[in-house]
Design an enzyme around this catalytic site. Structure first.
Site, PDB file in Angstrom:
ATOM      1  N   ASP A  15       0.937  -1.286   0.130  1.00  0.00           N
ATOM      2  CA  ASP A  15       0.119   0.014   0.002  1.00  0.00           C
ATOM      3  C   ASP A  15       0.860   1.252  -0.049  1.00  0.00           C
ATOM      4  OD1 ASP A  15      -2.356  -1.354   0.235  1.00  0.00           O
ATOM      5  OD2 ASP A  15      -1.954  -1.620   2.343  1.00  0.00           O
TER       6      ASP A  15
ATOM      7  N   ASP B 122       0.669   5.170   0.668  1.00  0.00           N
ATOM      8  CA  ASP B 122       0.067   6.345   0.625  1.00  0.00           C
ATOM      9  C   ASP B 122       0.542   7.667   0.641  1.00  0.00           C
ATOM     10  OD1 ASP B 122      -2.079   4.586   1.598  1.00  0.00           O
ATOM     11  OD2 ASP B 122      -1.589   4.158   3.539  1.00  0.00           O
TER      12      ASP B 122
ATOM     13  N   ASP C 238      -0.712   6.996  14.477  1.00  0.00           N
ATOM     14  CA  ASP C 238      -0.644   6.166  15.530  1.00  0.00           C
ATOM     15  C   ASP C 238       0.604   5.657  16.216  1.00  0.00           C
ATOM     16  OD1 ASP C 238      -0.054   4.644  13.602  1.00  0.00           O
ATOM     17  OD2 ASP C 238      -1.867   3.417  13.438  1.00  0.00           O
TER      18      ASP C 238
END
Length: 484
Positions: free
Chosen positions: A76, A78, A168
């Site tokens: 992925d 991003d 996070d």
């Protein structure tokens, strides 16, 4: 890859006289790391360059940078930028705005989607005891929280430093700058990767309060990477696990697929139970596991672990898995228990199965929503477990053509591997699938013979006498006439 990372971290920390007085960001030049454009999605690179050309800052962030440094092929990609979602959408004609909770832009290149988000700042929470939500705004954007402190909307935009602080975990606050090919570490993520440690950014209790799904993400990374949870990151999880009750079931459905359907399901399952989170995802299944219930044909924990192993093996060998199959595995022990209870009340086997499936699914959707396109094949897989033993006559050929046969057969094998005794049913169907037509008929013939042996000789039905209509001649009369 981690060996090279140790050298990278040493070079990074040597830039400062005192590690205790570490200053961020640590900027790692291209000469000191191995991440290059060849490791990146060409489409992600196109997005970065186009945003730069339009006058905006743009970076790759999070998982793609982290995974490369750990030695995992990034999947992925991003992008984060100082352009607003509306500005990004204007730049890319092949894009669409999505999300209410977090406004994002998806830039599509065929089947590949590059997700682009705007730098965000932490949304300040207003103290308001009289209302269920509090709302703040910054730079024309908004945020909102529930009465439990969970962030409902977070569209407060900021700069890259603020964006890093609101991410996070530390290893997700790593940014790759395509302008000079450098990596920027804002929160000590490089050091935590070297130490194989998962550390949340900021106060753990506050961050879990803002978004309880972060507890699930911590467990997912622990299962995926084999890292340990840092003590302060782990400490509040058991106490705060109940906050998952306030997360929309549709969101938790997707989280379960990431947790248990990504190739590390067994490790993740164990950790979810260890930290008291599994019960908020599968309350019936956890209650059943805690009760110790089992019977001769099913051991719930052994069955679930075998199902997860099957899923892990498929994913790690490059094969795909269906979400409905994973959920069918996790809920099957509960279906078996309810089926037993309904049969004990005198209900026939098939209606008892349908009633059990209804009850289990109705209970489950309160925790994790299951779309109908998944719940229907789940029911069919369970139903196949009672149809596959019935192989007599033409039934075997009809079952082989059933659209859910393969999934039902794989499910059957998991049952056998977990200890369920099915009298060689899996081997029989394996032979039937790959046999010639003559071999298939012989297999059915043997089953029919075994069935007759068990049932004993069949009783012949008495012949029904044809009713006389008054005009017909009796059999004896016809016989006598023919003799003459």
């Amino acid at each position: 890859m981690l060996t090279g990372l140790k050298s990278l971290v040493r070079k990074a920390t040597s830039l400062f006289a005192s590690p205790q007085a570490q200053t961020y960001p640590i900027i790692i030049p291209r000469s000191d790391h191995s991440l290059s454009r060849q490791n990146l999605s060409p489409n992600a690179v196109k997005v970065l360059y186009r945003l730069n050309k339009a006058g905006y800052d743009a970076y790759l962030v999070g998982g793609c940078v982290r995974d490369h440094l750990i030695g995992i092929d990034p999947k992925d990609f991003d992008v984060v930028t100082n352009a607003t979602p509306e500005e990004v959408h204007t730049i890319f004609s092949n894009s669409r705005l999505i999300g209410r909770r977090f406004k994002l832009v998806h830039v599509t290149f065929g089947r590949e989607i590059i997700e682009v988000s705007t730098f965000r700042a932490s949304a300040a929470q207003e103290d308001n005891d009289d209302e269920n939500t509090s709302t703040t705004s910054l730079k024309g954007k908004d945020s909102a929280r529930s009465a439990h402190g969970i962030v409902l909307r977070d569209n407060v935009y900021g700069n890259i430093e603020e964006d890093a602080e609101r991410r996070d975990f530390t290893f997700n606050a790593l940014y790759y700058n395509v302008k000079d090919f450098s990596i920027h570490d804002y929160c000590g993520g490089l050091k935590d990767i070297e130490n194989k440690q998962i550390r949340i950014i900021g106060d753990a209790r506050q961050r879990y309060q803002e978004d309880p799904v972060r507890m699930l993400r911590a467990i997912r990374f622990a299962g995926k990477l084999g890292f340990e949870l840092e003590a302060k990151t782990a400490a509040p999880i058991k106490e705060m696990a109940h906050l998952l009750d306030h997360i929309p079931p549709a969101r938790l459905f997707e989280e379960v697929l990431k947790l248990l359907g990504s190739g590390n399901g067994i490790e993740t399952f164990v950790l979810l139970r260890q930290y008291g989170l599994f019960r908020y995802l599968f309350p019936d299944a956890e209650a059943l596991l805690q009760s110790g219930w089992k019977r001769d044909d099913i051991n719930p924990e052994a069955f679930i672990l075998q199902g997860l192993k099957n899923t892990d093996d498929r994913i790690q060998s490059g094969k795909t898995t269906a979400p409905y199959f994973l959920y069918a595995v996790l809920l099957w022990p509960s279906v078996a228990l309810r089926h037993e209870e309904f049969q004990a009340q005198g209900m026939p086997a098939t209606p008892a199965l349908h009633q059990a499936a209804n009850m289990v699914l109705d209970n489950q959707v309160a925790s994790t929503a299951i779309p109908r396109r998944f719940s229907t094949p789940m029911r069919e897989i369970w139903d196949m477990q009672f149809r596959l033993p019935k192989r007599y006559g033409k039934r075997a050929f009809l079952l082989l053509e059933h659209p859910r046969f393969r999934a039902g057969f794989d499910f059957l094998l998991i049952r056998e591997l977990s200890g369920t005794k099915l009298d060689g049913l899996g081997d029989w169907w394996e032979a039937f699938q790959h046999g010639s037509e003559n071999q298939q008929r012989e297999l059915i013939k043997n089953i029919d013979a075994r069935s007759n042996d068990k049932e004993g000789p069949k009783k012949r039905r008495p012949r029904r006498r044809r009713k006389s209509n008054g005009n017909s001649t009796s059999a004896s009369t016809l016989s006598e006439t023919s003799d003459e």
